[in-house]
Design a protein around this motif. Structure first.
Motif, PDB file in Angstrom:
ATOM      1  N   ASN A   3      -1.586  -7.234 -11.878  1.00  0.00           N
ATOM      2  CA  ASN A   3      -2.246  -6.591 -10.641  1.00  0.00           C
ATOM      3  C   ASN A   3      -3.285  -7.406 -10.156  1.00  0.00           C
ATOM      4  OD1 ASN A   3      -3.063  -5.108  -8.676  1.00  0.00           O
ATOM      5  ND2 ASN A   3      -3.013  -3.124  -9.802  1.00  0.00           N
ATOM      6  N   SER A   5      -4.429  -6.879  -6.732  1.00  0.00           N
ATOM      7  CA  SER A   5      -4.778  -6.031  -5.442  1.00  0.00           C
ATOM      8  C   SER A   5      -5.820  -5.512  -5.557  1.00  0.00           C
ATOM      9  CB  SER A   5      -3.469  -5.187  -5.339  1.00  0.00           C
ATOM     10  OG  SER A   5      -3.435  -4.249  -6.503  1.00  0.00           O
ATOM     11  N   VAL A   6      -6.165  -4.370  -6.287  1.00  0.00           N
ATOM     12  CA  VAL A   6      -7.512  -3.627  -6.209  1.00  0.00           C
ATOM     13  C   VAL A   6      -8.439  -4.331  -6.799  1.00  0.00           C
ATOM     14  CG1 VAL A   6      -8.655  -1.600  -6.598  1.00  0.00           C
ATOM     15  CG2 VAL A   6      -5.985  -1.565  -6.176  1.00  0.00           C
ATOM     16  N   PRO A 140     -11.725  -8.626   3.579  1.00  0.00           N
ATOM     17  CA  PRO A 140     -11.131  -9.632   2.494  1.00  0.00           C
ATOM     18  C   PRO A 140     -11.163 -11.199   2.453  1.00  0.00           C
ATOM     19  CG  PRO A 140      -9.608  -9.171   4.272  1.00  0.00           C
ATOM     20  CD  PRO A 140     -10.908  -8.373   4.532  1.00  0.00           C
ATOM     21  N   TYR A 309     -12.369 -12.621  -3.404  1.00  0.00           N
ATOM     22  CA  TYR A 309     -10.977 -12.661  -3.095  1.00  0.00           C
ATOM     23  C   TYR A 309     -10.603 -13.890  -2.302  1.00  0.00           C
ATOM     24  CZ  TYR A 309     -12.509  -7.865  -3.431  1.00  0.00           C
ATOM     25  OH  TYR A 309     -13.035  -6.683  -3.702  1.00  0.00           O
ATOM     26  N   CYS A 319       3.339 -10.338   5.313  1.00  0.00           N
ATOM     27  CA  CYS A 319       2.980  -9.913   4.094  1.00  0.00           C
ATOM     28  C   CYS A 319       4.149  -9.277   3.026  1.00  0.00           C
ATOM     29  CB  CYS A 319       1.620  -9.180   3.937  1.00  0.00           C
ATOM     30  SG  CYS A 319       1.733  -7.397   4.772  1.00  0.00           S
ATOM     31  N   SER A 334      -2.673  -8.045  -2.727  1.00  0.00           N
ATOM     32  CA  SER A 334      -2.953  -6.732  -1.551  1.00  0.00           C
ATOM     33  C   SER A 334      -2.299  -7.114  -0.439  1.00  0.00           C
ATOM     34  CB  SER A 334      -4.242  -6.476  -1.334  1.00  0.00           C
ATOM     35  OG  SER A 334      -4.848  -5.518  -2.280  1.00  0.00           O
ATOM     36  N   PHE A 338      -3.241  -3.986   5.129  1.00  0.00           N
ATOM     37  CA  PHE A 338      -4.219  -2.939   4.915  1.00  0.00           C
ATOM     38  C   PHE A 338      -5.626  -3.325   5.279  1.00  0.00           C
ATOM     39  CE2 PHE A 338      -2.405  -1.440   0.303  1.00  0.00           C
ATOM     40  CZ  PHE A 338      -1.227  -1.279   1.039  1.00  0.00           C
ATOM     41  N   TYR A 339      -5.927  -4.366   5.705  1.00  0.00           N
ATOM     42  CA  TYR A 339      -7.071  -5.066   6.221  1.00  0.00           C
ATOM     43  C   TYR A 339      -7.045  -5.225   7.882  1.00  0.00           C
ATOM     44  CZ  TYR A 339      -7.547  -5.162   1.417  1.00  0.00           C
ATOM     45  OH  TYR A 339      -7.722  -4.892  -0.014  1.00  0.00           O
ATOM     46  N   ARG A 346      -4.195 -10.906   0.151  1.00  0.00           N
ATOM     47  CA  ARG A 346      -5.514 -10.973  -0.588  1.00  0.00           C
ATOM     48  C   ARG A 346      -5.311 -10.749  -2.192  1.00  0.00           C
ATOM     49  NH1 ARG A 346     -10.044  -6.207  -1.287  1.00  0.00           N
ATOM     50  NH2 ARG A 346      -8.760  -5.926  -3.009  1.00  0.00           N
ATOM     51  N   SER A 348      -7.137 -10.870  -5.512  1.00  0.00           N
ATOM     52  CA  SER A 348      -8.260 -10.628  -6.223  1.00  0.00           C
ATOM     53  C   SER A 348      -8.674 -11.135  -7.619  1.00  0.00           C
ATOM     54  CB  SER A 348      -8.517  -8.996  -6.569  1.00  0.00           C
ATOM     55  OG  SER A 348      -9.814  -8.618  -7.297  1.00  0.00           O
TER      56      SER A 348
END
Length: 366
Positions: A3, A5-6, A140, A309, A319, A334, A338-339, A346, A348
């Motif tokens: 992950n 993402s967050v 981001p 990021y 995406c 991500s 979302f942005y 993105r 992270s």
């Protein structure tokens, strides 16, 4: 699945912070109600942090401070605490942190998204503009606004009576100086640098930027990334004394108060500059490895100017198409949608070294 993402930190909370939290577990502001504006010790720590890490004397620019329960609630409540509503307009970057828009909507005000907030002509003549969000380093994209652009935004906002809301939560995650002063593959060694050598992006409260006064300027900062304290919910607002004082009164009434022991932990985190340097190095190394692997996979990736990021244009133009391909490798970034940018992704760097290395290996071998 790996992950990426967050942007949730995974590294240890500094020992100094843990000790301060434990030591204050039965302090007077633990079994009694803590002060909304923060303990005297916390307020002094914030003042000192601004002087040593940002080169700003808050008293000299007539800036007040109030701690917040993390930066997200500060962002989400900002328009409401400024008493904005129907007919008022809040400017924000088109590609940005989603909570800017949500906070404006909660207040009942109107969102105005612009390609570049530094292009003041895109918003300065719009009727009803009452606040302008600035995010540098940007989440981001990692973009950083120069001091001269920041000064121009503040001057333009003041001409129309608007407040500049400068989200500087990644201010110490500045990678530009590292690229200029490389040692080996991964930049300068923070542990060998003095406090003043710590990289930092321009601050909206710097006297040369705000013309010596914090009027109509509010800066947000968080310890979530610099000290791995996301779960502690420690952040603050600094700026225009009148605005901060009024916000503090309202925050008290709605219970937005940092717990007493956490205030002690926050003060310790602000003072532990060695831990911040160590974290700086971790993030720089992870970003460097991630950029190299994304390039090997085919993305036009580059080291961001700031933040945590890697923001890349998709290979498939969408995406979600790229997300599907990366999922086959067990990697989850991500989605740019979302942005506000469906054609971007993105990645992270707030993942463990093991997770970053595994992701890099998968990308390089694909």
């Amino acid at each position: 699945m790996i992950n990426l993402s967050v942007g949730s930190p995974v590294d240890p909370v500094p020992a100094s912070v843990q000790q301060a939290l434990a030591g204050a577990a039965d302090a007077s502001n633990a079994h009694g109600y803590p002060a909304t504006v923060g303990s005297a010790d916390l307020r002094e720590a914030i003042q000192t942090w601004f002087r040593t890490m940002r080169g700003v004397d808050l008293g000299a620019v007539n800036a007040g401070v109030v701690p917040t329960v993390g930066s997200k609630e500060a962002v989400a409540l900002m328009a409401s605490l400024l008493h904005l509503g129907t007919g008022d307009v809040v400017v924000q970057p088109k590609v940005s942190y989603p909570t800017y828009e949500i906070g404006t909507q909660l207040a009942g005000a109107t969102v105005l998204k612009v390609d570049d907030v530094a292009d003041v002509e895109s918003w300065v003549n719009v009727p009803g503009v009452k606040a302008v969000w600035v995010n540098s380093p940007n989440n981001p994209s990692g973009g950083v606004l120069g001091a001269e652009w920041l000064a121009e935004i503040i001057a333009a906002a003041r001409r129309i009576g608007a407040v500049v809301l400068s989200d500087e939560c990644y201010a110490l995650m500045d990678w530009r100086s590292a690229r200029c002063e490389t040692r080996g593959n991964h930049g300068i060694e923070p542990e060998q640098a003095g406090v003043q050598a710590m990289p930092s992006t321009p601050c909206a409260l710097s006297p040369s930027v705000c013309e010596g006064t914090a009027d109509n300027v509010l800066v947000l900062y968080s310890l979530s990334k610099q000290s791995n304290m996301a779960g502690y919910r420690t952040a603050f607002i600094a700026g225009d004394y009148r605005l901060v004082h009024a916000m503090s009164d309202y925050r008290k009434q709605i219970g937005q108060i940092i717990p007493g022991p956490v205030q002690a932990a926050m003060a310790a985190g602000l003072r532990d500059t060695q831990a911040v340097r160590t974290q700086w190095k971790r993030y720089y190394d992870r970003l460097a490895r991630l950029v190299e692997a994304l390039r090997a996979y085919g993305y036009r990736a580059s080291m961001p100017d700031g933040a945590l990021y890697v923001w890349v244009k998709t290979l498939n133009g969408d995406c979600w198409a790229d997300m599907a391909e990366l999922a086959k490798l067990g990697i989850v970034p991500s989605p740019g949608e979302f942005y506000g940018a469906v054609e971007y992704l993105r990645f992270s760097a707030t993942a463990s070294d093991e997770a970053i290395d595994a992701a890099c290996a998968r990308l390089a071998s694909a």
